[in-house]
Motif scaffolding. Structure first.
Motif, PDB file in Angstrom:
ATOM      1  N   GLY A 125       0.742  -1.309   0.157  1.00 25.99           N
ATOM      2  CA  GLY A 125       0.142   0.164  -0.221  1.00 25.99           C
ATOM      3  C   GLY A 125       0.796   1.248  -0.098  1.00 25.99           C
ATOM      4  N   GLU A 126       0.161   2.451  -0.072  1.00 28.75           N
ATOM      5  CA  GLU A 126       1.019   3.759   0.074  1.00 28.75           C
ATOM      6  C   GLU A 126       1.105   4.192   1.439  1.00 28.75           C
ATOM      7  OE1 GLU A 126      -1.308   6.399  -2.509  1.00 28.75           O
ATOM      8  OE2 GLU A 126      -0.598   5.144  -4.366  1.00 28.75           O
ATOM      9  N   LEU A 127       1.957   4.849   1.922  1.00 35.80           N
ATOM     10  CA  LEU A 127       2.057   5.221   3.240  1.00 35.80           C
ATOM     11  C   LEU A 127       1.155   6.542   3.308  1.00 35.80           C
ATOM     12  CD1 LEU A 127       3.739   6.017   5.908  1.00 35.80           C
ATOM     13  CD2 LEU A 127       5.344   7.392   4.643  1.00 35.80           C
ATOM     14  N   SER A 128       0.329   6.666   4.275  1.00 34.22           N
ATOM     15  CA  SER A 128      -0.920   7.506   4.433  1.00 34.22           C
ATOM     16  C   SER A 128      -0.519   8.025   5.915  1.00 34.22           C
ATOM     17  CB  SER A 128      -2.024   7.048   4.155  1.00 34.22           C
ATOM     18  OG  SER A 128      -3.050   8.053   4.239  1.00 34.22           O
ATOM     19  N   ILE A 129      -0.488   9.389   5.853  1.00 32.18           N
ATOM     20  CA  ILE A 129      -0.572  10.128   7.139  1.00 32.18           C
ATOM     21  C   ILE A 129      -1.668  11.237   7.350  1.00 32.18           C
ATOM     22  CG2 ILE A 129       1.965  10.010   7.502  1.00 32.18           C
ATOM     23  CD1 ILE A 129       2.162  13.001   6.428  1.00 32.18           C
ATOM     24  N   SER A 130      -2.814  10.879   6.528  1.00 32.63           N
ATOM     25  CA  SER A 130      -4.091  11.491   6.614  1.00 32.63           C
ATOM     26  C   SER A 130      -5.200  10.421   7.190  1.00 32.63           C
ATOM     27  CB  SER A 130      -4.568  11.805   5.329  1.00 32.63           C
ATOM     28  OG  SER A 130      -3.415  12.732   4.742  1.00 32.63           O
ATOM     29  N   ASP A 131      -6.411  11.240   7.497  1.00 35.53           N
ATOM     30  CA  ASP A 131      -7.136  10.313   8.095  1.00 35.53           C
ATOM     31  C   ASP A 131      -8.098   9.408   6.916  1.00 35.53           C
ATOM     32  OD1 ASP A 131      -8.669  12.147   6.640  1.00 35.53           O
ATOM     33  OD2 ASP A 131      -9.647  13.047   8.383  1.00 35.53           O
ATOM     34  N   ALA A 132      -9.094   8.768   7.332  1.00 39.98           N
ATOM     35  CA  ALA A 132      -9.665   7.715   6.314  1.00 39.98           C
ATOM     36  C   ALA A 132     -10.157   8.488   5.232  1.00 39.98           C
ATOM     37  CB  ALA A 132     -10.902   6.709   7.112  1.00 39.98           C
ATOM     38  N   ALA A 133     -10.642   9.712   5.223  1.00 39.67           N
ATOM     39  CA  ALA A 133     -11.332  10.660   4.271  1.00 39.67           C
ATOM     40  C   ALA A 133     -10.350  11.154   3.398  1.00 39.67           C
ATOM     41  CB  ALA A 133     -12.301  11.622   4.749  1.00 39.67           C
ATOM     42  N   GLY A 134      -9.045  11.252   3.849  1.00 36.54           N
ATOM     43  CA  GLY A 134      -7.738  11.924   3.584  1.00 36.54           C
ATOM     44  C   GLY A 134      -8.035  13.224   3.434  1.00 36.54           C
ATOM     45  N   ASP A 135      -8.732  14.167   3.946  1.00 32.79           N
ATOM     46  CA  ASP A 135      -8.991  15.414   4.092  1.00 32.79           C
ATOM     47  C   ASP A 135      -8.419  16.068   5.405  1.00 32.79           C
ATOM     48  OD1 ASP A 135     -10.950  15.261   1.865  1.00 32.79           O
ATOM     49  OD2 ASP A 135     -12.536  15.181   3.367  1.00 32.79           O
ATOM     50  N   ASN A 136      -8.096  15.412   6.228  1.00 34.68           N
ATOM     51  CA  ASN A 136      -7.319  15.858   7.323  1.00 34.68           C
ATOM     52  C   ASN A 136      -5.901  15.174   7.637  1.00 34.68           C
ATOM     53  OD1 ASN A 136      -9.035  18.298   8.074  1.00 34.68           O
ATOM     54  ND2 ASN A 136     -10.684  16.635   8.151  1.00 34.68           N
ATOM     55  N   TRP A 137      -5.321  15.639   8.681  1.00 35.08           N
ATOM     56  CA  TRP A 137      -4.206  14.782   9.096  1.00 35.08           C
ATOM     57  C   TRP A 137      -4.560  13.841  10.090  1.00 35.08           C
ATOM     58  CZ3 TRP A 137      -0.033  15.472   5.885  1.00 35.08           C
ATOM     59  CH2 TRP A 137       0.144  16.895   5.449  1.00 35.08           C
ATOM     60  N   SER A 138      -3.655  12.851  10.208  1.00 38.60           N
ATOM     61  CA  SER A 138      -4.334  11.551  11.088  1.00 38.60           C
ATOM     62  C   SER A 138      -4.199  12.056  12.575  1.00 38.60           C
ATOM     63  CB  SER A 138      -3.608  10.415  10.941  1.00 38.60           C
ATOM     64  OG  SER A 138      -3.623   9.478  11.991  1.00 38.60           O
ATOM     65  N   GLY A 139      -5.278  11.881  13.295  1.00 42.24           N
ATOM     66  CA  GLY A 139      -5.375  12.449  14.626  1.00 42.24           C
ATOM     67  C   GLY A 139      -4.857  11.078  15.603  1.00 42.24           C
ATOM     68  N   GLU A 140      -4.690   9.788  15.021  1.00 40.44           N
ATOM     69  CA  GLU A 140      -4.549   8.706  15.716  1.00 40.44           C
ATOM     70  C   GLU A 140      -3.181   8.574  16.682  1.00 40.44           C
ATOM     71  OE1 GLU A 140      -4.102   3.780  15.345  1.00 40.44           O
ATOM     72  OE2 GLU A 140      -4.493   5.149  13.385  1.00 40.44           O
ATOM     73  N   THR A 141      -2.990   8.369  18.075  1.00 40.42           N
ATOM     74  CA  THR A 141      -2.014   8.509  19.018  1.00 40.42           C
ATOM     75  C   THR A 141      -0.931   7.591  18.313  1.00 40.42           C
ATOM     76  OG1 THR A 141      -3.350   8.951  20.642  1.00 40.42           O
ATOM     77  CG2 THR A 141      -1.184   8.089  21.213  1.00 40.42           C
ATOM     78  N   ILE A 142       0.362   8.141  18.281  1.00 42.12           N
ATOM     79  CA  ILE A 142       1.586   7.297  17.818  1.00 42.12           C
ATOM     80  C   ILE A 142       2.019   6.586  18.856  1.00 42.12           C
ATOM     81  CG2 ILE A 142       4.013   7.848  17.010  1.00 42.12           C
ATOM     82  CD1 ILE A 142       2.939  10.374  15.758  1.00 42.12           C
ATOM     83  N   ASP A 143       2.241   5.387  18.659  1.00 41.96           N
ATOM     84  CA  ASP A 143       2.613   4.479  19.678  1.00 41.96           C
ATOM     85  C   ASP A 143       4.176   3.789  19.364  1.00 41.96           C
ATOM     86  OD1 ASP A 143       3.247   2.556  21.825  1.00 41.96           O
ATOM     87  OD2 ASP A 143       1.713   1.258  21.079  1.00 41.96           O
ATOM     88  N   LEU A 144       5.166   4.043  19.958  1.00 39.33           N
ATOM     89  CA  LEU A 144       6.350   3.816  19.471  1.00 39.33           C
ATOM     90  C   LEU A 144       7.061   2.719  20.625  1.00 39.33           C
ATOM     91  CD1 LEU A 144       8.242   7.422  18.812  1.00 39.33           C
ATOM     92  CD2 LEU A 144       6.967   5.666  17.144  1.00 39.33           C
ATOM     93  N   SER A 145       6.210   2.097  21.228  1.00 42.50           N
ATOM     94  CA  SER A 145       6.720   1.034  22.281  1.00 42.50           C
ATOM     95  C   SER A 145       7.470  -0.035  21.484  1.00 42.50           C
ATOM     96  CB  SER A 145       5.726   0.831  23.200  1.00 42.50           C
ATOM     97  OG  SER A 145       4.719   0.057  22.118  1.00 42.50           O
ATOM     98  N   ARG A 146       7.137  -0.248  20.433  1.00 43.77           N
ATOM     99  CA  ARG A 146       7.652  -1.491  19.830  1.00 43.77           C
ATOM    100  C   ARG A 146       9.169  -1.248  19.301  1.00 43.77           C
ATOM    101  NH1 ARG A 146       3.259  -3.070  15.313  1.00 43.77           N
ATOM    102  NH2 ARG A 146       3.033  -0.948  15.415  1.00 43.77           N
ATOM    103  N   LEU A 147       9.287   0.088  19.077  1.00 44.34           N
ATOM    104  CA  LEU A 147      10.823   0.510  18.768  1.00 44.34           C
ATOM    105  C   LEU A 147      11.961   0.105  19.803  1.00 44.34           C
ATOM    106  CD1 LEU A 147      10.263   3.819  16.911  1.00 44.34           C
ATOM    107  CD2 LEU A 147      10.352   1.723  16.116  1.00 44.34           C
ATOM    108  N   SER A 148      11.444  -0.010  21.040  1.00 39.48           N
ATOM    109  CA  SER A 148      12.286  -0.289  22.314  1.00 39.48           C
ATOM    110  C   SER A 148      12.731  -1.722  22.421  1.00 39.48           C
ATOM    111  CB  SER A 148      11.918   0.544  23.235  1.00 39.48           C
ATOM    112  OG  SER A 148      10.868  -0.134  23.699  1.00 39.48           O
ATOM    113  N   GLN A 149      11.883  -2.492  21.685  1.00 40.56           N
ATOM    114  CA  GLN A 149      12.060  -4.129  21.987  1.00 40.56           C
ATOM    115  C   GLN A 149      13.119  -4.845  21.183  1.00 40.56           C
ATOM    116  OE1 GLN A 149       8.459  -5.792  20.495  1.00 40.56           O
ATOM    117  NE2 GLN A 149       7.301  -4.438  21.976  1.00 40.56           N
ATOM    118  N   LEU A 150      13.840  -4.052  20.360  1.00 42.01           N
ATOM    119  CA  LEU A 150      15.053  -4.695  19.735  1.00 42.01           C
ATOM    120  C   LEU A 150      15.855  -3.598  19.068  1.00 42.01           C
ATOM    121  CD1 LEU A 150      14.195  -6.496  16.365  1.00 42.01           C
ATOM    122  CD2 LEU A 150      12.628  -4.913  17.395  1.00 42.01           C
TER     123      LEU A 150
END
Length: 619
Positions: A315-340
């Motif tokens: 797929g394509e990298l998307s940083i917008s919401d589902a409609a594509g009209d606004n930026w994504s407001g979903e909370t960013i979770d980086l906890s997996r980056l500290s596992q390895l």
């Protein structure tokens, strides 16, 4: 012949009579001693028997025993019920020898996690035991204990284990792991060489709905368990396999068919894969990996080379919401980056991502202590050279992200379209973009973005507006601007753009478009968070000045400042305009007062302002 039948059956009858009478003549203490000796001979260590022992004759002579326990401390094996089936011929001479042993609901418990040392010790004991028999495991379990908690790793195992005098071993059957049945087929030979530090041939096959795995090589225990051989892993749906392992795929799409084949060295400290051939979603690459497990976090290092990579399945990298009209407001979770920690290098002759294509690309992915760096060191793209780097790291609130892009001598239509979804600019040029921000979501990061963007290009067009045609029409009929001004192209010989970004607001300090017929200058601001535009500009029709001509007077007919090198140019018509609206549908509006003043019919109105009750320009 009929007379011989009773004679032939007489020994059998005596054996059956003796076998039926033996349990009544032998004491339980004698039976306990016999079964303890047989179990110790099979396991290589003495058992503790807490339950009763009895001798049965039907359907085959056997010793039945309950509540058996092997080992202490980090590894223990408890067997609620066991049945030692005896070999008939030695039994006739008064000797007890096991033909096979049946273990019902045995449980292997490991304290503090999977420790390889107890397995090594057990294998060495079995390698030294002169035992020829088969073990049948019914409904066995593997349990890990952590303090006072118990984690059942394998809730059910039905296996047939064969030992041949400390020489060969084979395990075949089925285990349930994470709710899925896995078929197990293991064979080892020349186990005696393990006692002298040598390597024993090993063959392992695991197959089930989540994955298939095979290993063919050798293993040794001296200096720590090490296996060396060919490793093959395959999965029909890698996404489902990762979910089964409790992992999440990096992208929402792709991660289907997967296979890996490599020469491997496996140990308790990690694994080394060389000559690896990896296939994922039809993409084939070759290289090598190192997996280290002896540090605070697992570490993966490696390099891969591919002839062709197609990234469209992901797929394509998307940083917008589902409609594509606004930026994504979903909370960013980086906890997996500290596992390895990860350090990977990738090179490819051709990479396809949607309509975009990169050639001779060298890229890297580095993840250390939760900080991620994805970089394209250099790639040939859009007929030029492209570089990119994405930095992501944890922040007190959400994440800190920074993106750096640069391109030299690229086709601007393809580059701007693929990277920024802006296909209104054609030509050849170079650009630099750098921006970063911090926030709990993409929308929050964009709202506080800081950075800059610059672009320069030559010999192209602005798509969507024919400014030269519009200006020529308005020069002749200034009040005809009520029609649709969109459509066509505006050719240019040179374009220059400079912009800065502060707190999510992009300030366009300079946008100059020049050709031999027109000049366009634009400046203003754009809210990146709201995706809107607020620009003002001036468009000018120009013509080459003749030698000896004096500079014309007036703002509307002055020499063009900043013109391209060469002879000066006269301005024959000038029109101020504004740009409003959003990024997807910008609206270009000419200055109406300038058009009215340009109109010959309306000019007398401006010479008599008192007639309209006005003696000064409106503020």
């Amino acid at each position: 012949m009929k007379r011989l039948v009773p004679i032939l059956l007489l020994p059998v009858a005596l054996v059956l009579f003796g076998a039926a009478l033996a349990p009544k003549l032998a004491s339980e203490e004698r039976l306990r001693t016999e079964v303890a000796a047989l179990l110790e001979h099979a396991a290589g260590q003495p058992p503790r028997i807490d339950g009763p022992v009895r001798f049965s004759i039907f359907p085959w002579p056997a010793l039945e025993v309950s509540e058996i326990r092997f080992g202490e401390g980090s590894a223990t094996l408890t067997v609620p019920r066991a049945r030692v089936v005896l070999d008939l011929l030695p039994l006739l001479t008064g000797q007890a020898r096991a033909d096979h042993i049946e273990l019902d609901q045995p449980e292997l418990a490991l304290a503090g996690g999977v420790d390889i040392d107890p397995f090594s010790t057990g294998v060495l004991r079995l390698a030294s035991a002169k035992f020829n028999a088969d073990l049948t495991v019914t409904n066995g379990r593997l349990v890990l204990t952590h303090g006072g908690t118990r984690e059942v790793v394998v809730p059910a195992a039905d296996l047939r284990i064969g030992w041949r005098g400390g020489r060969d071993a084979a395990i075949e059957g089925r285990v349930v792991w994470r709710g899925e049945p896995i078929h197990v087929d293991l064979a080892a030979s020349s186990l005696g060489v393990l006692l002298t530090g040598g390597a024993s041939p090993i063959r392992v096959k695991l197959s089930g709905p989540p994955f298939d795995m095979a290993f063919d090589g050798t293993g040794k225990l001296a200096g720590g368990p090490v296996a060396n051989g060919t490793l093959t892993v395959a999965s029909r749906q890698l996404r489902q396999t990762l979910a089964w392992l409790g992992l999440e795929a990096p992208t929402a799409q792709g991660f289907g068919s997967f296979s890996l084949q490599a020469q491997s060295i496996l140990s308790g400290q990690g694994a080394t894969l060389s000559g690896a051939r990896l296939e994922l979603d039809g993409n084939v690459s070759e290289g090598g990996f190192n997996l280290r497990l002896d540090g605070a976090r697992p570490v993966i290092q490696g390099s891969l080379a591919a002839d062709r990579l197609d990234l469209s399945p992901y797929g394509e990298l998307s940083i917008s919401d589902a409609a594509g009209d606004n930026w994504s407001g979903e909370t960013i979770d980086l906890s997996r980056l500290s596992q390895l920690d990860v350090d990977l290098r990738l090179s490819a002759t051709e990479v396809r991502a949607g309509a975009g294509r990169l050639e001779r690309m060298a890229a890297s992915a580095t993840l250390k202590s939760g900080r991620l760096l994805l970089a394209i060191g250099e790639a040939e793209a859009w007929n030029g050279i492209f570089r990119a780097a994405l930095h992501v790291s944890p922040a007190p609130v959400g994440a800190e992200a920074r993106l750096d892009l640069s391109a030299d001598d690229v086709a601007l239509a393809g580059a701007m379209g693929d990277l920024f979804r802006m296909g209104r600019l054609e030509g050849t040029g170079s650009f630099r973009f750098t921006a970063g921000g911090t926030g709990a979501s993409v929308a929050a990061i964009v709202g506080g973005l800081n950075g800059s963007f610059s672009l320069s290009g030559t010999d192209g067009s602005l798509v969507g507006f024919d400014v030269g045609r519009i200006l020529a029409r308005l020069e002749q009929r200034p009040l005809s601007a009520t029609g649709d001004l969109r459509g066509g192209r505006t050719p240019y010989s040179q374009i220059e753009l400079e912009s800065t970004i502060r707190n999510g607001i992009a300030t366009l300090s300079r946008l100059d478009v020049a050709s031999d017929k027109l000049r366009i200058s634009l400046a203003g601001e754009s809210s990146i968070a709201d995706r809107d535009l607020d620009f003002v500009g001036v468009a000018q029709l120009v013509s080459a000045a003749k030698a000896g001509d004096a500079p014309p007077q007036g703002a509307a007919s002055a020499y063009v400042a900043g013109a391209a090198p060469g002879a000066p140019q006269n301005v024959s018509f000038e029109l101020p305009f504004i740009v409003r609206g959003n990024w997807n549908q910008p609206v270009v509006l000419p200055d109406p007062q300038a058009l009215i003043r340009r109109s010959g019919a309306a000019r007398p109105l401006f010479s008599k302002p008192a007639a309209y009750g006005s003696v000064a320009p409106a503020p």
